[in-house]
Design a protein around this motif. Structure first.
Motif: not given
Ligand SMILES: Cc1cc2nc3c(=O)[nH]c(=O)nc-3n(C[C@H](O)[C@H](O)[C@H](O)COP(=O)(O)OP(=O)(O)OC[C@H]3O[C@@H](n4cnc5c(N)ncnc54)[C@H](O)[C@@H]3O)c2cc1C
Length: 379
Positions: A37-38, A45-46, A52, A185, A334, A337, A339
């Motif tokens: 993880d970077a 977003a997480s 919800l 990465v 997605c 993430g 839910t």
């Molecule tokens: C305002 C808001 C409200 C939301 N509300 C909801 C909700 O109520 N219910 C719901 O289900 N979802 C909700 N979501 C969506 C949900 O938060 C996301 O779908 C989910 O957090 C995505 O997770 P992720 O792991 O894909 O992304 P992220 O949490 O962004 O994690 C991605 C990770 O990848 C790492 N990374 C990126 N590039 C690299 C690289 N090159 N090398 C190594 N690591 C890297 C980053 O450092 C980061 O830690 C909401 C989002 C927002 C913005």
């Protein structure tokens, strides 16, 4: 030859909700898994979402996504129990149904029309209720006079997303998973004998499979292994209040009271690129809407405002793809993430582990449904 510490059965790029859920799921299959993880300053977003576990309205024009969202909600209680048993962490899952409140007759009518059509598309299996003001006030006495009606879905709920990620990470580590923070990465190379070499920051790791779960970072990483993940950012601003006495037993789409008593208010949908600022205009509008929905909030202080970036695919449904040109390379990206976390740890991880597709026609979520973006000018 890479050292053992620099090898894994599966390397996951990204340690957010999606990477952690898949990582934990793969550990349940006995695989040796490394998450890279970077970290800051990339968007995460997480850590800033609304929390919800939400079904209503998801997949309004896409029955596969609607079914996937509902299956995820129904699978959450078992995962929450399992995480509590494995880690002692309570993720504050509450699933007694959720409401969307309408402040205009037009909005109310439009939602009823959409959900009625969804119920037809889903062979009648879409158990929503449409409630007029009086029926709503029976279930939520604090609802304000400006609310004209609302929709209710019995499978909706909420969770503490920070505790969810902490529990997934803790369970992953307890099962022997390896987590490498601060590892950005920037290269993924398929190896001639199979597998992949991942590089970044002067370090490498080799793995039999690679899962790109890097949120908005998927867009640049996926093409390295012949995949497309054309995700774009959408800003959401949120507010949190000081603690107040319990007044809201159910989450609503815009307001929920957390287990600690704070009131979370969201959110905006803004196309501002990677700008993670907050604006007084949005904060004021959200606060005013919240007070119209629940007048009791008029005297409550807001203690923090923040924003974070959604990871949107062009049709809002998830992207789950395995590469045709580099088998063993996957991307998972997605919105929703939180839910979908239960399915990411469950059937999605199983698909990556042993190839069993979560449902017939799982290709519906493959990123190749989107046209390949044209090369940048001058490339
Ligand atoms: C305002 C808001 C409200 C939301 N509300 C909801 C909700 O109520 N219910 C719901 O289900 N979802 C909700 N979501 C969506 C949900 O938060 C996301 O779908 C989910 O957090 C995505 O997770 P992720 O792991 O894909 O992304 P992220 O949490 O962004 O994690 C991605 C990770 O990848 C790492 N990374 C990126 N590039 C690299 C690289 N090159 N090398 C190594 N690591 C890297 C980053 O450092 C980061 O830690 C909401 C989002 C927002 C913005």
């Amino acid at each position: 030859m890479a050292e053992a510490a620099n090898r894994a059965d599966v390397a996951i790029i990204g340690g957010g909700a999606i990477g952690l859920a898949i990582g934990y799921g793969l550990k349940r299959h006995g695989l040796d898994v490394a998450i890279l993880d970077a970290g800051e300053p990339r968007p995460r977003a997480s850590r800033g979402n609304f929390g919800l576990v939400w079904v209503q309205g998801k997949g309004a024009k896409n029955p596969a996504y609607a079914r996937w969202s509902r299956a995820a909600a129904l699978a959450w209680p078992a995962l929450a129990d399992e995480l509590r048993d494995e880690t002692g962490i309570e993720v504050d899952l509450r699933q007694g149904g959720g409401f969307y409140l309408c402040l205009s007759e037009a909005d109310f009518a439009a939602r009823i029309a959409t959900f009625t059509r969804m119920r037809e598309d889903l062979d009648g299996d879409y158990p929503f209720e449409a409630l007029d003001r009086a029926a709503l006030a029976d279930r939520m006495p604090a609802v304000g006079p400006d609310v004209v009606g609302g929709t209710f879905h019995p499978d909706d709920g909420d969770i503490n997303p920070l505790k969810m990620c902490r529990a997934l990470q803790s369970a992953f580590l307890k099962r022997g998973g390896r987590l490498y923070p601060g590892r950005a990465v920037d290269g993924i190379v398929p190896l001639s004998g199979g597998g992949f070499r991942l590089s970044g920051g002067g370090r490498t790791i080799e793995a039999g499979k690679v899962v790109i779960a890097a949120g908005l970072g998927c867009r640049d990483l996926a093409p390295m292994v012949g995949l497309a993940a054309p995700v774009t950012p959408q800003r959401g601003q949120l507010l949190i209040s000081s603690r107040v006495l319990p007044f809201l037993d159910f989450p609503t789409a815009h307001i929920r009271q957390t287990a600690e008593g704070t009131v979370q208010i969201g959110d905006t949908k803004e196309d501002v690129g990677f700008d993670t600022g907050t604006t007084l205009t949005a904060i004021t509008a959200m606060a005013q809407r919240a007070i119209r929905m629940f007048p009791v909030l008029a005297g409550v202080s807001v203690v923090r405002a923040w924003s974070c970036l959604r990871i949107l695919t062009p049709d809002i449904a998830p992207i789950y793809s395995q590469s045709d040109s580099c088998p063993g390379a996957y991307v998972a990206a997605c919105h929703s993430g939180i839910t979908l976390g239960s399915l990411h740890a469950g059937v999605l991880a199983r698909w990556i582990a042993d190839g069993s597709e979560p449902f017939a026609n799982f290709e519906v979520f493959h990123g190749k449904r989107f046209p390949v973006p044209p090369p940048a000018a001058g490339a």
